[in-house]
Design a protein around this motif. Sequence first.
Motif, PDB file in Angstrom:
ATOM      1  N   ALA A 176      28.040 -18.312 -25.148  1.00 47.58           N
ATOM      2  CA  ALA A 176      27.755 -19.408 -24.755  1.00 47.58           C
ATOM      3  C   ALA A 176      27.131 -19.339 -24.532  1.00 47.58           C
ATOM      4  N   ASP A 177      25.709 -20.587 -24.458  1.00 54.82           N
ATOM      5  CA  ASP A 177      24.036 -20.667 -23.949  1.00 54.82           C
ATOM      6  C   ASP A 177      24.394 -20.524 -22.278  1.00 54.82           C
ATOM      7  N   LEU A 178      25.182 -20.890 -21.290  1.00 54.36           N
ATOM      8  CA  LEU A 178      25.682 -20.814 -20.239  1.00 54.36           C
ATOM      9  C   LEU A 178      27.024 -20.205 -19.754  1.00 54.36           C
ATOM     10  N   VAL A 179      27.192 -19.773 -18.562  1.00 52.64           N
ATOM     11  CA  VAL A 179      28.521 -18.681 -18.078  1.00 52.64           C
ATOM     12  C   VAL A 179      28.428 -19.167 -16.419  1.00 52.64           C
ATOM     13  N   LEU A 180      29.473 -19.970 -16.298  1.00 48.83           N
ATOM     14  CA  LEU A 180      29.339 -21.049 -15.015  1.00 48.83           C
ATOM     15  C   LEU A 180      30.831 -20.448 -14.393  1.00 48.83           C
ATOM     16  N   VAL A 181      30.560 -19.913 -12.456  1.00 55.91           N
ATOM     17  CA  VAL A 181      31.892 -19.673 -12.273  1.00 55.91           C
ATOM     18  C   VAL A 181      31.973 -21.262 -11.470  1.00 55.91           C
ATOM     19  N   ASP A 182      32.792 -21.990 -11.806  1.00 53.65           N
ATOM     20  CA  ASP A 182      32.532 -23.285 -10.257  1.00 53.65           C
ATOM     21  C   ASP A 182      33.081 -22.473  -8.957  1.00 53.65           C
ATOM     22  N   GLN A 183      32.460 -22.395  -7.986  1.00 60.72           N
ATOM     23  CA  GLN A 183      33.127 -21.156  -7.075  1.00 60.72           C
ATOM     24  C   GLN A 183      33.265 -22.449  -5.524  1.00 60.72           C
ATOM     25  N   GLU A 184      33.309 -23.503  -6.100  1.00 59.81           N
ATOM     26  CA  GLU A 184      34.070 -23.912  -4.876  1.00 59.81           C
ATOM     27  C   GLU A 184      35.085 -25.094  -5.147  1.00 59.81           C
ATOM     28  N   GLY A 185      35.569 -25.301  -6.943  1.00 58.57           N
ATOM     29  CA  GLY A 185      36.285 -26.282  -7.896  1.00 58.57           C
ATOM     30  C   GLY A 185      36.119 -27.571  -8.170  1.00 58.57           C
ATOM     31  N   HIS A 186      34.625 -27.823  -7.425  1.00 61.60           N
ATOM     32  CA  HIS A 186      34.188 -29.315  -7.832  1.00 61.60           C
ATOM     33  C   HIS A 186      34.166 -30.094  -9.172  1.00 61.60           C
ATOM     34  N   ALA A 187      33.639 -28.946 -10.254  1.00 63.99           N
ATOM     35  CA  ALA A 187      33.925 -29.547 -12.066  1.00 63.99           C
ATOM     36  C   ALA A 187      35.455 -29.366 -12.314  1.00 63.99           C
ATOM     37  N   TYR A 188      35.962 -28.334 -11.546  1.00 57.51           N
ATOM     38  CA  TYR A 188      37.846 -28.491 -12.386  1.00 57.51           C
ATOM     39  C   TYR A 188      38.011 -29.812 -11.306  1.00 57.51           C
ATOM     40  N   ALA A 231      36.889 -39.964 -22.473  1.00 59.88           N
ATOM     41  CA  ALA A 231      36.100 -40.035 -23.503  1.00 59.88           C
ATOM     42  C   ALA A 231      35.614 -41.525 -24.274  1.00 59.88           C
ATOM     43  N   GLY A 232      34.109 -41.336 -22.794  1.00 58.72           N
ATOM     44  CA  GLY A 232      33.538 -42.526 -23.323  1.00 58.72           C
ATOM     45  C   GLY A 232      33.300 -43.093 -21.774  1.00 58.72           C
ATOM     46  N   ASP A 233      33.235 -41.659 -21.044  1.00 54.81           N
ATOM     47  CA  ASP A 233      32.992 -42.517 -19.437  1.00 54.81           C
ATOM     48  C   ASP A 233      31.453 -41.075 -19.798  1.00 54.81           C
ATOM     49  N   ARG A 234      31.425 -41.893 -17.941  1.00 50.92           N
ATOM     50  CA  ARG A 234      29.566 -41.168 -17.318  1.00 50.92           C
ATOM     51  C   ARG A 234      31.079 -39.656 -17.433  1.00 50.92           C
ATOM     52  N   ALA A 235      29.859 -38.999 -17.840  1.00 45.81           N
ATOM     53  CA  ALA A 235      29.789 -37.243 -17.473  1.00 45.81           C
ATOM     54  C   ALA A 235      29.887 -37.244 -15.740  1.00 45.81           C
ATOM     55  N   PRO A 236      31.121 -36.868 -15.198  1.00 41.19           N
ATOM     56  CA  PRO A 236      30.773 -35.792 -13.413  1.00 41.19           C
ATOM     57  C   PRO A 236      29.504 -35.521 -13.612  1.00 41.19           C
ATOM     58  N   ASP A 237      29.238 -35.143 -12.163  1.00 38.70           N
ATOM     59  CA  ASP A 237      28.377 -34.408 -11.491  1.00 38.70           C
ATOM     60  C   ASP A 237      29.190 -32.572 -11.527  1.00 38.70           C
ATOM     61  N   ALA A 238      28.873 -32.180 -10.583  1.00 33.85           N
ATOM     62  CA  ALA A 238      29.680 -30.553  -9.651  1.00 33.85           C
ATOM     63  C   ALA A 238      28.314 -30.001  -9.550  1.00 33.85           C
ATOM     64  N   PRO A 239      28.100 -29.669  -8.242  1.00 35.32           N
ATOM     65  CA  PRO A 239      27.105 -28.814  -7.728  1.00 35.32           C
ATOM     66  C   PRO A 239      27.869 -27.721  -7.752  1.00 35.32           C
ATOM     67  N   ASN A 240      27.378 -26.746  -7.150  1.00 31.56           N
ATOM     68  CA  ASN A 240      27.137 -24.838  -6.566  1.00 31.56           C
ATOM     69  C   ASN A 240      28.023 -24.379  -7.150  1.00 31.56           C
ATOM     70  N   MET A 241      27.759 -24.672  -8.880  1.00 31.22           N
ATOM     71  CA  MET A 241      28.065 -24.123 -10.383  1.00 31.22           C
ATOM     72  C   MET A 241      27.113 -22.600 -10.038  1.00 31.22           C
ATOM     73  N   LEU A 242      28.505 -21.933 -10.513  1.00 28.42           N
ATOM     74  CA  LEU A 242      27.591 -19.793  -9.976  1.00 28.42           C
ATOM     75  C   LEU A 242      27.001 -20.023 -11.843  1.00 28.42           C
ATOM     76  N   GLN A 243      25.911 -19.962 -11.811  1.00 27.00           N
ATOM     77  CA  GLN A 243      25.394 -19.321 -12.628  1.00 27.00           C
ATOM     78  C   GLN A 243      25.394 -17.325 -12.971  1.00 27.00           C
ATOM     79  N   VAL A 244      25.546 -17.071 -13.633  1.00 23.11           N
ATOM     80  CA  VAL A 244      26.772 -15.888 -13.837  1.00 23.11           C
ATOM     81  C   VAL A 244      25.416 -15.279 -15.209  1.00 23.11           C
ATOM     82  N   GLY A 245      25.308 -13.547 -15.117  1.00 25.58           N
ATOM     83  CA  GLY A 245      24.657 -13.272 -15.876  1.00 25.58           C
ATOM     84  C   GLY A 245      22.496 -13.352 -15.994  1.00 25.58           C
ATOM     85  N   ARG A 246      22.764 -13.426 -15.372  1.00 28.44           N
ATOM     86  CA  ARG A 246      21.784 -13.714 -14.510  1.00 28.44           C
ATOM     87  C   ARG A 246      21.407 -12.427 -13.967  1.00 28.44           C
ATOM     88  N   ALA A 247      20.045 -11.845 -12.971  1.00 27.86           N
ATOM     89  CA  ALA A 247      19.551 -10.106 -12.351  1.00 27.86           C
ATOM     90  C   ALA A 247      20.165 -11.112 -11.013  1.00 27.86           C
TER      91      ALA A 247
END
Length: 546
Positions: A492-504, A414-430
Amino acid sequence: MNTTHPPVLVVGAGPAGLVAALTLLQNGISVRIIDKDPNPRIGQRGAGIWPRSLELYNFLGISEVNSLGTPAPVMRGYKPGTLEVLKDSLMVPHIEPTPAIPFYVPKLMGQQLLDVILRRHLEKFSCSVEMGTELRSFEQSDEGVTAVLAKNGISETFDTKWIIGADGAKGIVRKQLGLTFLGETRDDTRIVTGDIRLTGVGLDRLHWHRFGNWNERGLSLRPTDEVGDDGWQFFLFGHELDLAKIAESEKLVFETIALLIPTEISFNKVVWMSDFRANIRMVNKFSEGRVFVAGDAAHVHSPTGGQGLNSGVQDAFNLGWKLALVQKGLANKSLLETYSAERLPVISEMLGVTTSILNKAIASGDASSGRTPILFMLGINCRFSTIVLDEFVTSAEGKPINAYGVLDEGHLEAGDRAPDAPNMLQVGRAVPDATTLFSLYRPWYHTILVFAPSLADATPVLGALETYDKSVVRSAVALPSSASVTSVASPADLVLVDQEGHAYSAYLVEAGQTKVFVIRPDGVIGAIVHGTEGVKKYFSKIFVDT
């Protein structure tokens, strides 16, 4: 917004002042911004923009800084008195791109163009800089600040709630607050810099050319099309040059450059120039009551390392979201004390970093000496802050403050910059859509990022957010790639699946673990907690009791 009496007066319309104003406007706080110069400043000035600042502009929605900025060319040095190449060197260190760091290439953009871009974004909020308007004095009370302004010889009394002084090292705000500005003036680093238009036989526009050295006489020429297709930013330096005299005359600048470059030169004109000595100084605190300082009004230093303008806009970003919450009545005024507390150690270390690079450049005669990835500013942190909370590390009390940190993707607090993560699949959309974590983070709300094995595991934390103002708190669930999402009914405002594991990977979360990150409006991790109680404890440090 009430534009008749904006609650914030920003004094100074350089990048720090403009970013402060824009951050507040995006938070729904109206602003009045003034500058005593009648015309916008010209010149490249501090042109280097480091990755952490590119992230900041991204959060503010200012994509042009990255898209229009140019990577630093290779610096080419020559054997004395010739155009024979001595060596090529990088002015910026190299780091390998990773999914967590989307802006890994520092960019060059002259302050003149940067100011234009920032002013255009202000205008989207029907806000424009009042040029030729000077702050003469101010008085403050517990309720507000009364400023005396002057334009065209006409005096005006203006009542406001807060003042942000981004009016430079010679500005009135710091002086009238009585803040100390201790440090040193380095007589060994006088430099004449400016923008010039010229062409030279054998002088290509692919390299940053350097002739001579720091100790005797030297010149660097950086090609920049912002000045013209024959435009350059120049630096003249060295003890053998009478730089104070040279700075008084375009003719002497031409003669000195012609002396230092062993080829035929055709001069067009000097567009802008200035001479300065490195002043290395900083304030003892960043605010007094309802008045704050940011950027050069708070700290000046050696230009080596290019950290100054970047530090100024980061000051403004840190202050902006906090001031907005207090002005809205959602946070206690004590939150504003953390602006000074979080920025002082960073600036103190920044002065050390830039002075060290300066000393190495002088000792070696090479301006590219001493540059490491610390300059990317991605390790800057506020782990020591009283308003961050980390339930996964031992208390920071007693630990040495390392505010500039190191670039270490294997460690996160806590206190560090938050990292990015690409290719998060946003579900719950058409049609499910891929997004990035950085696209979630914005300056007007906290983002609660819940890593959980399933939506059911995230529900208790999300339920605890119901009491918070939805305009300043957003939530997102990050599910592992293995999660099966049969239903997306979720608070939740958004539900994301970390399909490539970058966020985790970037947030160091195991697939079966529930771990909650609170991302502040400035893209800093405010909290890393186990669950509901930790979220509540963090927000008790930020918001007034609900």
